[in-house]
Every structure is written in structure tokens, then in C-alpha cells.
Design a protein around this motif. Structure first.
Motif, PDB file in Angstrom:
ATOM      1  N   SER A 142       0.833  -1.199   0.000  1.00 56.31           N
ATOM      2  CA  SER A 142       0.000   0.000   0.000  1.00 56.31           C
ATOM      3  C   SER A 142       0.869   1.250   0.000  1.00 56.31           C
ATOM      4  O   SER A 142       2.075   1.209   0.260  1.00 56.31           O
ATOM      5  N   ARG A 143       0.243   2.386  -0.255  1.00 55.72           N
ATOM      6  CA  ARG A 143       0.970   3.657  -0.298  1.00 55.72           C
ATOM      7  C   ARG A 143       1.319   4.112   1.116  1.00 55.72           C
ATOM      8  O   ARG A 143       0.497   4.031   2.024  1.00 55.72           O
ATOM      9  N   ARG A 144       2.539   4.589   1.262  1.00 55.94           N
ATOM     10  CA  ARG A 144       3.010   5.071   2.553  1.00 55.94           C
ATOM     11  C   ARG A 144       2.670   6.550   2.732  1.00 55.94           C
ATOM     12  O   ARG A 144       2.511   7.283   1.751  1.00 55.94           O
ATOM     13  N   PRO A 145       2.594   6.994   3.965  1.00 54.80           N
ATOM     14  CA  PRO A 145       2.404   8.433   4.194  1.00 54.80           C
ATOM     15  C   PRO A 145       3.605   9.224   3.688  1.00 54.80           C
ATOM     16  O   PRO A 145       4.746   8.739   3.703  1.00 54.80           O
ATOM     17  N   THR A 146       3.359  10.449   3.245  1.00 50.04           N
ATOM     18  CA  THR A 146       4.412  11.354   2.803  1.00 50.04           C
ATOM     19  C   THR A 146       4.225  12.709   3.473  1.00 50.04           C
ATOM     20  O   THR A 146       3.146  13.032   3.970  1.00 50.04           O
ATOM     21  N   GLU A 147       5.274  13.513   3.479  1.00 53.29           N
ATOM     22  CA  GLU A 147       5.191  14.857   4.051  1.00 53.29           C
ATOM     23  C   GLU A 147       4.318  15.774   3.205  1.00 53.29           C
ATOM     24  O   GLU A 147       3.690  16.705   3.707  1.00 53.29           O
ATOM     25  N   GLU A 148       4.266  15.499   1.902  1.00 48.41           N
ATOM     26  CA  GLU A 148       3.479  16.323   0.995  1.00 48.41           C
ATOM     27  C   GLU A 148       1.995  15.992   1.125  1.00 48.41           C
ATOM     28  O   GLU A 148       1.598  14.820   1.118  1.00 48.41           O
ATOM     29  N   THR A 149       1.173  17.031   1.227  1.00 47.60           N
ATOM     30  CA  THR A 149      -0.275  16.816   1.288  1.00 47.60           C
ATOM     31  C   THR A 149      -0.771  16.352  -0.067  1.00 47.60           C
ATOM     32  O   THR A 149      -0.510  16.993  -1.098  1.00 47.60           O
ATOM     33  N   GLU A 150      -1.465  15.231  -0.092  1.00 46.86           N
ATOM     34  CA  GLU A 150      -1.962  14.667  -1.339  1.00 46.86           C
ATOM     35  C   GLU A 150      -3.163  13.787  -1.042  1.00 46.86           C
ATOM     36  O   GLU A 150      -3.396  13.374   0.100  1.00 46.86           O
ATOM     37  N   GLY A 151      -3.923  13.511  -2.084  1.00 47.55           N
ATOM     38  CA  GLY A 151      -5.073  12.631  -1.918  1.00 47.55           C
ATOM     39  C   GLY A 151      -5.893  12.561  -3.182  1.00 47.55           C
ATOM     40  O   GLY A 151      -5.566  13.169  -4.208  1.00 47.55           O
ATOM     41  N   PHE A 152      -6.950  11.807  -3.115  1.00 47.57           N
ATOM     42  CA  PHE A 152      -7.857  11.679  -4.252  1.00 47.57           C
ATOM     43  C   PHE A 152      -9.228  11.240  -3.749  1.00 47.57           C
ATOM     44  O   PHE A 152      -9.375  10.727  -2.631  1.00 47.57           O
ATOM     45  N   ILE A 153     -10.221  11.452  -4.606  1.00 43.72           N
ATOM     46  CA  ILE A 153     -11.557  10.942  -4.351  1.00 43.72           C
ATOM     47  C   ILE A 153     -12.104  10.431  -5.668  1.00 43.72           C
ATOM     48  O   ILE A 153     -11.873  11.038  -6.728  1.00 43.72           O
TER      49      ILE A 153
END
Length: 729
Positions: A142-153
Motif C-alpha cells: 500500500s501507499r506510505r504516508p508522505t510529508e506532501e499533502t496529497e489525496g484523491f476521491i
């Protein structure tokens, strides 16, 4: 299936060099001396209509999946892997989710969301993956958390009243602290047409998933915490009985076996990494568990042979927990690397398996009619003059597994390197249970088929195994050639189906370990962003292969039904060649082609199921001699504000058998499946509209099968299609 909804183009420069963690450390895929297939985030994005882990096999030649009881997935890699419908049996292709081993075949289906990639390791993985990796290993990452704010819907709608919702959001919370939350929801109506009763017998999906991860990394050491919860509240589809004359994607059930599914899967893990005195230290501690309650129409008909009293339904009530830890240390040197590690796992499995006729009274466990198989289990001294009505089998199994392992890479010269790995595993498996029948007057008594003793008891399996691998690889200017030998094993265990008598818990009633030793020659190209390819030839010696054996079971009235259990054949072999090519002929276009030709044969001399000749010379189940995949991905800029993505892929499988008996009536003819997707991306907005279709050829094929009254098969979905709107932020 949703990954990141990123706009990355398959075949872009970013994926010209693929990095994998198959050897528990990041390495270019061409530098790893084994056959590996990778489904990256961009390919996962092109798989919008996918529902479960079994669907990834549409992208992989030489990899198949048998789906039993609606949701239990057992992978076969290069023909290796028992096709079994009991959750008590691990699969021969070990499945890992973010490094955590999933010990049963019911845990994988609900985890396919917010994935970064899937790695498929072909051939035994006895050094780093240990038990139950005799066919290979599959890593869901799965995708790991990153410092950069990101996302999708994402929101989607499709035929059969399908509705999807997927979202993920993540970013930095504080200095060195980041988190990510991902969720999915899927609801879909019946896809199989029930011509004899309620529509819900065709199977319904109602699923929810939530995954939360948090990463603390301030340099020097890091801690990654993950938690997940998935629920499945749909209805399992009814299988099709081969005695019926039905059309494509049709079933026939009166509905008395239709039951609501109540499944929940959950887990937490802690992954710690640090450096100390030149050693890289890694530790992963995890808890996984599930609770299941589901069932279906067992005979797959309204009334077998027109006789209503032959009707049968079943249900499973299961509870499972596992605790595990793996700790390893790695040191990189001027001449290579050395790794040492240890792992420990504890698993507890409890199940009640019930078979009845008609409608079941949950309090008394008595059906509205009497199950045809119950009288044959009563034995010579019935506990009641009433008619036996229902069969119930309870089983509990505990497993402890401890292992020490080492994996080492040694540079012999500037071009020649040696890989050596070994693993020592000790397993202690304890099982106990009982099988009883319920009379119509409420009396319960232990089964005692043939007067061989009451069906209650316990037993223990203790085994220690040494497995490992060795490989030589030679680096060339434009690639790497390698030769390897590896072995692995799959655990033995207890049969979780109907306990007929005391023999069920004796040594003769258990199934033993299977082992695979594989030899492989291969070549992988590297360095070209335009053309990449790999070639491999393999031979696998398969000792004591586990297989579900179907035996005719006589009834008191002289008729028969089929009883079955997992057992061991003498040996088998699997050999073949495979090739994969990725070609980027023009900017924006990527072509992926992969093919496997293989042959499998069972070598049986001892009597099993009463007839050795029934198995000798047969192919292994779910092992087509030829399979091939082809995918095309194209991106074009239509205007300054609009981009077009088009993708299509297909997979052809030649004919294969559904079980080891090799009967023509249990054979799936060759077929082609095709998927396609078209996306319009609005440049600069992060918004896209996607149209997709799956099984565009509309093929109706068997997902798995079992013998009972006739032969029953679970069927594939028909043609499905839909639309999705996504937004990246």
C-alpha cells in the motif's frame, strides 16, 4: 481497484527502472536473480473494474486463481498450488500485505485499495518467505504516508447497480510525522441470473474498507504504524450444478440456501527501522484477525434429480487470529551484503461447519427436510430412533511457527555474483474437533461412519524444515543472466470438512507437507527506456503435492454422494518457458506482452482415493499449458486543457482441469478475457472521467469446482462496465 488515481503514464520514463523489495531490500528488478512480475500504480489505475485479489491474474501470464465459496482465493503460480475450498488450508503462493503474512486463503480479497504496487515472485521462496511459499509469493504494497499533502476521491457507477467510492488523503502533521487515511466502499447487485428463485442467489457485493497509517521519521530511526478494517456484508453466489441445462451466467436455486454474509477483517502492525554500528535493523510486529459467517446453496439446484429431499445447504462460522514478528539485520559491504533474521508466529483458528436440508432452525440445528448425507454418518448404533437431519463439524487449530534465516549476496567479480539463502523453520500444529449429527427429535450424537469410532479427537503435527536458494548471476552491458535453484514447502494440517469418524483426527486423516525444488535459467535486459524484456526457463520437482480427493460415498439406500478431503499425491512436475516484453515504439504508447508455455504432470503410483490410475499422468489443476497477456496503453494531448488515456489488455488461457482427477466433465475450455478503459483528463484541474469495461468477451468460465451430487462450479462475472469520476488534490 483503486491505487492513487495519479496521472502517471504507464510506460513513462519514471517506470523505465522498476525497483522491487522482493529480497527484503530495494533493488532494480533486473538485478534480482529470479522471475518477478510487478503491477505498478499506473497499471493498477487502469484496473478500475477489478474487485478482488483474484482479478490481478488478468495481468499476469502463468498465474491463476481458484476462487472457492465465493471469496476464498488460492493462487497457482506455474501450476503449483492446491485448489482447496477450506480456509484451514494455506495457499502455496504466500500472500503478504505490507510485509505481513496472511495465513489463510480468505484474507486477501478485501485489501485491494490504495495500493502502490503488487509484486509477484515466481518459484519457491524458501529463504526469505519460508512456509507456504512453495509456488511463490505475492506482495500487496500500500501507499506510505508522505510529508506532501496529497489525496484523491473517486465516485463510480456501473451496470448491475454497482456503486463505488474511494478516497485517500495524507500529508505531514508535524515535524517528521505524516499520516495517510484511505477508504473504499463497493455495492453491487446480483450478476448471475437465477432462473429458479430469488435474484440475490446470483451474489451481491456490499463491502467497506478503511486503512490508516502514520509514519514517524526524524532521521536515524523510523516507526510506521498501520491499522485496517474491512467488512463484507453481501451474499455469496450460488454455484451451478453440471446436471442442469443452463445458459451463460445462469444458475438455478430455490433460495433456501441464500444467506447474508457477515465477514470482518482487521489488523494492526508496527514497522521499525534504524541503523546501529553499520547494521540496518528492521522489525515488523503484526496482529491480524477475522470473523466470518456465510454460506450458500451447496447442491446448486432446486431439487437434485427432481428429488427435493436431496437438497443441501451449508454455512461456515469462523474466527481467526494471528500474531507475528519478523526481525532482521542487514549489513552492506564492499563485496555485497549479509542478512540474518528471525521470525515467530502464532495462529488460532476456530470453525463450525454445518450442512442441512431446506430451512435451518438456528436454535435446534434441524432442517425442514433431512440432509441426505446424515444417515451414512450415524454408524451401527443410532442414538435415536428418529431420522438424522443435520451434520455439524467443529474444529480448532493452533499453529506456532519459528524460523531463523539468512540471505546473502556476494560479488565474486565485477560481473559475477552469488546469492545464498537458507531458512530453518519449526512448526507445531495442534488440532482438535468433533463431528456430530442432529436427529429430528433434537438428540445429538457423534458421527461414526462404518463403526470406525466416534468422530472426536485431537492430534499434533511437529515438523522442522530446511529450505533455501542459491543463484549465480552475470551482469552484461545490457542485462543480466542468471541460474538458480530454490526450494520451499507448504505446511500440512487438519481437514476442516465433515468429520466422519475417529480416523478424521488420526495421522491417516491429516494431510502432509508438500515440497517444491525449482531450477531456473533466465535473462533480463536493462538500461533501455524503449525496450525491456526478460526470458526464463524452469523445471520444478513437486513432492507430495496436496490435492483435494473426491471419493464416492455410499448411502444406506444404495445411492452415493461424493465425499472429499485434502490429501497428498506422490509427486508431480512442472516445466516450461516464459517471456515478457515492454516496448515503447513511440512517445505516449506502451505495449506489454507476456507469455508462458508450461507442462505439468502428476506421477502417481500408490493407491489414493481407491484408484492411483485416476491421477497418474494428469495435469495439475488450474495449470493451462499456455497463457498470454497483452496490454496497450496510449496517452495523447487533445488540447491544452484535455488529455486522453486509452488502455486495453487481454489474457488467453488454454484449457485446464478444475481438480486433479483430470475428468473431461471437470475441464474448463480455453478462453479469452478482455478489459478496456478510456480516461479524459482535464489538465491542471486534477479531474478525470473514466469509462471502463471488464470481461468484454462475455465469457462464462469456472472459478472453481467441487463434487457433491453431480459437480458444482462457481461462475465468473459476465460483461461489466461503468463510469468513474476522480479528482486528485
Amino acid at each position: 481497484m483503486s491505487s492513487s488515481a495519479s496521472a502517471q503514464e504507464p510506460g513513462s520514463a519514471s517506470d523505465a527502472a522498476i525497483t522491487v523489495t522482493a529480497t527484503r531490500q530495494a533493488a532494480p528488478i533486473e538485478a534480482v536473480p529470479m522471475s518477478i512480475a510487478v503491477i505498478d500504480a499506473a497499471q493498477l489505475e487502469k484496473a478500475t473494474g477489478y474487485l478482488g485479489a483474484e482479478d490481478i491474474t488478468d495481468l499476469l501470464p502463468g498465474v491463476e486463481a481458484a476462487v472457492a465459496n465465493g471469496s476464498q482465493v488460492a493462487f497457482q503460480i506455474r501450476g503449483i498450488g492446491a485448489v482447496d475450498h477450506q480456509a484451514l488450508t494455506p495457499t502455496a503462493a504466500a500472500v503478504y500485505s505490507d510485509g505481513v503474512y496472511l495465513a489463510t486463503n480468505v484474507q486477501t480479497g478485501a485489501l485491494l485499495y490504495d495500493l502502490e504496487r503488487v509484486e509477484v515472485l515466481k518459484g519457491p521462496q524458501g529463504s526469505l518467505y519460508g512456509r507456504n511459499a512453495s509456488g511463490g509469493a505475492i506482495n500487496l504494497i500500500s501507499r506510505r504516508p508522505t510529508e506532501e499533502t496529497e489525496g484523491f476521491i473517486e465516485l463510480g457507477y456501473g451496470n448491475f447497480e454497482r456503486f463505488d467510492a474511494n478516497l485517500a488523503i495524507g500529508g505531514g502533521l508535524a515535524d517528521g510525522l505524516s499520516a495517510r487515511l484511505a477508504a473504499k466502499y463497493l455495492k453491487r447487485g446480483p450478476v448471475l441470473n437465477n432462473v429458479a428463485g430469488p435474484s440475490e442467489a446470483g451474489g451481491e457485493r456490499d463491502e467497506f474498507g478503511l486503512r490508516l497509517s502514520a509514519l514517524l521519521d526524524r532521521g536515524g530511526a523510523s516507526l510506521l504504524l498501520r491499522a485496517h478494517y474491512e467488512a463484507d456484508n453481501g451474499i455469496n453466489p450460488t454455484p451451478r450444478n453440471d446436471a442442469l441445462e443452463l445458459g451463460q451466467h445462469q444458475i438455478a436455486s430455490a433460495g433456501d440456501g441464500v444467506q447474508d454474509t457477515r465477514n470482518a477483517f482487521y489488523g494492526v502492525s508496527a514497522e521499525f527501522e534504524t541503523d546501529s554500528a553499520g547494521w540496518e535493523i528492521f522489525s515488523l510486529t503484526a496482529f491480524e484477525g477475522y470473523r466470518q459467517n456465510y454460506g450458500f446453496d451447496f447442491d446448486g439446484t432446486v431439487a437434485p434429480f427432481g428429488i427435493g429431499s436431496l437438497n443441501a445447504n451449508l454455512s461456515y462460522d469462523r474466527y481467526f487470529t494471528q500474531l507475528s514478528n519478523e526481525t532482521r539485520v542487514l549489513r552492506r559491504t564492499a563485496w555485497g551484503s549479509v542478512m540474518f533474521g528471525a521470525s515467530a508466529a502464532y495462529e488460532q483458528f476456530d470453525q463450525r461447519y454445518t450442512i442441512w436440508c431446506g430451512d435451518l432452525d438456528a436454535e435446534t440445528l434441524i432442517g425442514s427436510c433431512n440432509y441426505v448425507g446424515a444417515p451414512g454418518r450415524v454408524g451401527p448404533d443410532p442414538a435415536s430412533d428418529a431420522a438424522p437431519s443435520t451434520l455439524v463439524t467443529d474444529i480448532a487449530q493452533e499453529r506456532t511457527a519459528l524460523a531463523l534465516f539468512s540471505f546473502n549476496e556476494i560479488d565474486l567479480t565485477g560481473r559475477l555474483s552469488l546469492t545464498l539463502g537458507a531458512r530453518l523453520t519449526s512448526e507445531n500444529i495442534r488440532g482438535e474437533g468433533q463431528g456430530f449429527h442432529v436427529f429430528t427429535d433434537g438428540v445429538r450424537a457423534l458421527n461414526n461412519r462404518d463403526g470406525a469410532g466416534p468422530a472426536a479427537g485431537s492430534n499434533r503435527i511437529r515438523d522442522t524444515r530446511l529450505s533455501g536458494n542459491a543463484a549465480l548471476s552475470y551482469r552484461m552491458g545490457n542485462g543480466q543472466a542468471y541460474a538458480s535453484v530454490s526450494n520451499g514447502y507448504k505446511s500440512g494440517g487438519f481437514n476442516g470438512e465433515v468429520a466422519n469418524n475417529a480416523a478424521h483426527y488420526s495421522d491417516e486423516g491429516l494431510f502432509g507437507q508438500e515440497t517444491v525444488t525449482a531450477y531456473e535459467l533466465g535473462y533480463k535486459s536493462s538500461g533501455s527506456p524503449v525496450l525491456a524484456y526478460s526470458l526464463a526457463a524452469f523445471y520444478q520437482d513437486y513432492d507430495n503435492p496436496q490435492a483435494r480427493i473426491f471419493v464416492q460415498f455410499p448411502l444406506p439406500d444404495g445411492s452415493t454422494i461424493v465425499s472429499n478431503s485434502l490429501s497428498n499425491l506422490d509427486r508431480a512436475e512442472s516445466y516450461g518457458v516464459e517471456a515478457d516484453v515492454k516496448w515503447r515504439p513511440i512517445n505516449g504508447l506502451t505495449l506489454d506482452v507476456g507469455a508462458v508455455w508450461s507442462r505439468t504432470r502428476i506421477r502417481q503410483r500408490s493407491a489414493i482415493g481407491g484408484n492411483a490410475a485416476l491421477f497418474d499422468g494428469n495435469p495439475l489443476p488450474f495449470a493451462p499449458e499456455f497463457s498470454a497477456v497483452m496490454g496497450a496503453y496510449y496517452r495523447s494531448t487533445l488540447s491544452q486543457a484535455l488529455e486522453l488515456d486509452v488502455s486495453a489488455n487481454g489474457k488467453y488461457r488454454s484449457a485446464y482441469f478444475l481438480d486433479a482427477e483430470g475428468l473431461d466433465t471437470r475441464k474448463q475450455n480455453g478462453f479469452l478475457t478482455a478489459q478496456a478503459q478510456l480516461s479524459l483528463r482535464f489538465v491542471g484541474s486534477g479531474t478525470a472521467i473514466t469509462f471502463w469495461g471488464r470481461n468484454l468477451t462475455g465469457r462464462d468460465y469456472a472459478l472453481s469446482g467441487y463434487g457433491f451430487i453431480g459437480y458444482n462450479t462457481f461462475r465468473s462475472d459476465p460483461r461489466t462496465y461503468g463510469v468513474k469520476v476522480s479528482h486528485i488534490f
